[in-house]
Design an enzyme around this catalytic site. Structure first.
Site, mmCIF file in Angstrom:
data_model
loop_
_atom_site.group_PDB
_atom_site.id
_atom_site.type_symbol
_atom_site.label_atom_id
_atom_site.label_comp_id
_atom_site.label_asym_id
_atom_site.label_seq_id
_atom_site.Cartn_x
_atom_site.Cartn_y
_atom_site.Cartn_z
ATOM 1 N N ASN A 9 -81.177 25.155 113.593
ATOM 2 C CA ASN A 9 -80.796 24.461 112.159
ATOM 3 C C ASN A 9 -81.611 25.524 111.262
ATOM 4 O O ASN A 9 -82.428 25.209 111.022
ATOM 5 C CB ASN A 9 -81.097 23.084 112.142
ATOM 6 C CG ASN A 9 -80.838 22.610 110.717
ATOM 7 O OD1 ASN A 9 -80.167 23.160 109.828
ATOM 8 N ND2 ASN A 9 -81.104 21.541 110.573
ATOM 9 N N ARG A 88 -76.340 24.211 113.933
ATOM 10 C CA ARG A 88 -75.927 23.181 112.937
ATOM 11 C C ARG A 88 -75.252 24.171 111.907
ATOM 12 O O ARG A 88 -75.830 24.923 111.180
ATOM 13 C CB ARG A 88 -76.964 22.507 112.419
ATOM 14 C CG ARG A 88 -76.651 21.508 111.236
ATOM 15 C CD ARG A 88 -77.644 20.786 110.728
ATOM 16 N NE ARG A 88 -77.256 20.235 109.640
ATOM 17 C CZ ARG A 88 -77.675 19.764 108.308
ATOM 18 N NH1 ARG A 88 -79.164 20.488 108.083
ATOM 19 N NH2 ARG A 88 -77.270 19.148 107.483
ATOM 20 N N HIS A 177 -73.395 14.707 107.382
ATOM 21 C CA HIS A 177 -74.260 13.844 108.130
ATOM 22 C C HIS A 177 -73.395 13.502 109.453
ATOM 23 O O HIS A 177 -73.672 12.494 110.064
ATOM 24 C CB HIS A 177 -74.887 12.661 107.619
ATOM 25 C CG HIS A 177 -75.825 12.800 106.579
ATOM 26 N ND1 HIS A 177 -76.012 11.999 105.527
ATOM 27 C CD2 HIS A 177 -76.792 13.834 106.413
ATOM 28 C CE1 HIS A 177 -77.072 12.489 104.857
ATOM 29 N NE2 HIS A 177 -77.657 13.628 105.269
ATOM 30 N N HIS A 205 -76.988 6.165 107.206
ATOM 31 C CA HIS A 205 -77.736 7.350 107.160
ATOM 32 C C HIS A 205 -78.902 7.104 106.074
ATOM 33 O O HIS A 205 -78.056 7.778 104.962
ATOM 34 C CB HIS A 205 -77.017 8.381 107.598
ATOM 35 C CG HIS A 205 -78.081 9.615 107.972
ATOM 36 N ND1 HIS A 205 -78.347 10.195 108.935
ATOM 37 C CD2 HIS A 205 -78.820 10.426 106.989
ATOM 38 C CE1 HIS A 205 -79.190 11.213 108.863
ATOM 39 N NE2 HIS A 205 -79.695 11.245 107.463
ATOM 40 N N ARG A 238 -80.889 13.354 95.051
ATOM 41 C CA ARG A 238 -79.643 13.553 94.211
ATOM 42 C C ARG A 238 -79.109 11.998 94.007
ATOM 43 O O ARG A 238 -79.512 11.132 94.337
ATOM 44 C CB ARG A 238 -78.475 13.945 95.388
ATOM 45 C CG ARG A 238 -78.762 15.378 95.954
ATOM 46 C CD ARG A 238 -78.066 15.678 97.255
ATOM 47 N NE ARG A 238 -78.869 15.868 98.358
ATOM 48 C CZ ARG A 238 -78.557 16.039 99.465
ATOM 49 N NH1 ARG A 238 -77.269 15.607 100.007
ATOM 50 N NH2 ARG A 238 -79.454 16.215 100.632
ATOM 51 N N GLU A 378 -79.887 14.097 115.919
ATOM 52 C CA GLU A 378 -78.812 15.144 115.678
ATOM 53 C C GLU A 378 -79.077 16.511 116.521
ATOM 54 O O GLU A 378 -78.009 17.156 116.978
ATOM 55 C CB GLU A 378 -79.059 15.584 114.171
ATOM 56 C CG GLU A 378 -78.524 14.547 113.114
ATOM 57 C CD GLU A 378 -78.918 14.699 111.963
ATOM 58 O OE1 GLU A 378 -79.928 14.520 111.321
ATOM 59 O OE2 GLU A 378 -78.064 15.259 111.130
HETATM 60 P P1 AMP Z 1 -85.552 12.055 106.860
HETATM 61 O O1 AMP Z 1 -84.504 12.773 105.972
HETATM 62 O O2 AMP Z 1 -84.584 11.254 107.907
HETATM 63 O O3 AMP Z 1 -86.322 12.757 107.351
HETATM 64 O O4 AMP Z 1 -86.128 10.821 105.996
HETATM 65 C C1 AMP Z 1 -87.011 11.254 105.015
HETATM 66 C C2 AMP Z 1 -87.284 9.929 104.043
HETATM 67 O O5 AMP Z 1 -87.808 8.795 105.065
HETATM 68 C C3 AMP Z 1 -88.395 10.107 103.133
HETATM 69 O O6 AMP Z 1 -88.055 9.456 101.923
HETATM 70 C C4 AMP Z 1 -89.575 9.519 103.566
HETATM 71 O O7 AMP Z 1 -90.450 9.068 102.824
HETATM 72 C C5 AMP Z 1 -88.773 8.437 104.362
HETATM 73 N N1 AMP Z 1 -89.786 7.678 105.318
HETATM 74 C C6 AMP Z 1 -90.050 8.193 106.510
HETATM 75 N N2 AMP Z 1 -91.098 7.340 107.240
HETATM 76 C C7 AMP Z 1 -90.909 6.122 106.394
HETATM 77 C C8 AMP Z 1 -91.599 4.806 106.497
HETATM 78 N N3 AMP Z 1 -92.256 4.558 107.357
HETATM 79 N N4 AMP Z 1 -91.300 3.745 105.424
HETATM 80 C C9 AMP Z 1 -90.342 4.195 104.510
HETATM 81 N N5 AMP Z 1 -89.902 5.347 104.418
HETATM 82 C C10 AMP Z 1 -90.036 6.403 105.332
#
Ligand code: AMP
Length: 404
Positions: A9, A88, A177, A205, A238, A378
């Site tokens: 990616n 990706r 996504h 998501h 965003r 993914e």
């Molecule tokens: P991703 O793009 O799927 O990696 O998600 C990133 C987002 O998930 C960020 O805003 C993180 O702060 C949030 N995140 C990760 N772990 C937690 C958690 N335990 N509780 C709340 N938000 C989380």
């Protein structure tokens, strides 16, 4: 025969990778090279020796991929048995509804799509060019973020704008996504003990980027992201949905350029614009401590999710399950609860204890609509689709890769 795939990616200044078994989903190694083009590059490699962190200068994506290969030879696992590389690619336009084997013609076609995704496709293409140079013997496959949504019906993907915008300039909703929505939808059907063709789902998501998808019988029929990944839910940085006339207003009243507005809506809006930060964990800690900006950001974020759940319920008619995935969706019980509370009349009944415990099924046993929390993967989906393409269309290629 091996089913190991290297998934790449490539972003504008980073390169993520995973060496993954396309059948079992087991990742033998994964990692990230960051700050490509800056003097202080960083590499994290997770393999048989655990996590190894290295600081080094990485000028180009080619240097990044060479650093990945060095990490494999220094820290393992062996690179032997890799049968293909899966890339990706963010935007496949209207042309790519399925994964494709990468060749010169495909690279030219994705290059033509750069105006639709100027931040993402050039970086994805650079990753492809470098990987083709370094691994000429391996078949390489592109898996598109937009592909899963190519099944949207015209009334869902068409914006109410003039025909020439649509026909001559590709102005339409594409959705993103898709790899995650596809993976999670298949997992949800499996969990429900039914085939994908039998279930209707609303998939949420919720990560740094956020999108909702209505899935009817395993097929995407509407999705919240649009021509670009800016539309729809409130995200980390965003804005999601907003009145398109705000663009013109800011240009007229503040003298901003279109690029200024575009940048602000993509990079300093959403949770960051509302409360000054986009990391949900920190935002939630501030909310718990009584910070009113963090509370308002949380309320707007969940209210927008609830509106999409209602809209997609209407789109689908019947819903078997609502599925939460990605960083926030998998981890934030308060978001799941606030987004679905008040929808009991739609047959959506959360079990508060299961939700807090982070169970796989967080609805009550008698809830007509199941509510599920399913970790997305993914990389596995890309590896799976890469393998499937090679097996179905080009079985001889697997033999070439094995021998190469
Ligand atoms: P991703 O793009 O799927 O990696 O998600 C990133 C987002 O998930 C960020 O805003 C993180 O702060 C949030 N995140 C990760 N772990 C937690 C958690 N335990 N509780 C709340 N938000 C989380």
């Amino acid at each position: 025969m091996s089913s190991r795939v290297l998934v790449i990616n490539a972003g504008s200044s980073s390169l993520k990778y995973s060496l993954i078994d396309g059948i079992s989903g087991e990742a033998a190694a994964s990692g990230l090279v960051e700050r490509i083009g800056e003097p202080s590059g960083q590499q994290v490699h997770r393999g048989p020796q655990g996590e190894v962190r290295t600081s080094l200068e990485i000028a180009t994506h080619e240097d990044a991929l060479r650093a990945v290969l060095n990490a494999f030879s220094s820290h393992g696992p062996s690179f032997d048995g890799v049968v293909a590389i899966g890339h990706r690619v963010v935007h496949g336009g209207s042309r790519f509804g399925d994964p494709v084997l990468i060749d010169d013609e495909m690279v030219a076609a994705v290059t033509e799509l750069v105006p639709l995704a100027p931040l993402h496709n050039p970086a994805n293409l650079e990753g492809i060019r470098v990987a083709r140079r370094l691994f000429p013997q391996l078949p390489q496959v592109a898996v598109f973020d937009t592909a899963f949504h190519q099944t949207l019906p015209p009334e869902a993907y068409t914006y109410a704008v003039a025909l020439d915008w649509r026909d001559d300039h590709g102005v339409r909703r594409y959705g993103f996504h898709g790899t995650s929505h596809a993976f999670v939808s298949a997992e949800a059907a499996r969990l429900l003990g039914r085939s994908s063709g039998e279930v209707n789902l609303i998939v949420l998501h919720l990560g740094n980027g956020c999108s909702a998808t209505a899935v009817r019988g395993g097929v995407s029929v509407d999705t919240s992201m649009g021509m670009t990944p800016l539309e729809g839910l409130v995200m980390g940085t965003r804005s999601g949905d907003l009145d398109p006339a705000i663009h013109a207003y800011l240009v007229r009243e503040l003298g901003w350029s279109l690029e200024d507005v575009d940048h602000a809506l993509n990079h300093s809006s959403g949770l960051k614009g509302l409360a000054g930060q986009n990391d949900f964990r920190e935002l939630d800690a501030r909310r718990a401590a009584g910070d009113p900006h963090a509370q308002l950001a949380f309320d707007i974020y969940c209210y927008r999710i609830k509106k999409y759940v209602g809209a997609y319920y209407a789109t689908l008619g019947t819903v078997d399950a609502i599925v939460f995935t990605a960083g926030v969706g998998q981890n934030s019980a308060p978001v799941r609860s606030a987004s679905l509370t008040g929808l009991e009349r739609l047959g959506i009944n959360l079990d508060a204890d299961r939700n807090l415990a982070g169970a796989l099924t967080i609805s009550t046993d008698d809830s007509p609509v199941a509510v599920l929390v399913i970790p997305t993967n993914e990389e596995w989906q890309i590896a799976r689709e890469t393998l499937a393409l090679l097996h179905e269309n080009k079985p001889c290629l697997l033999g070439v890769a094995e021998g190469g």
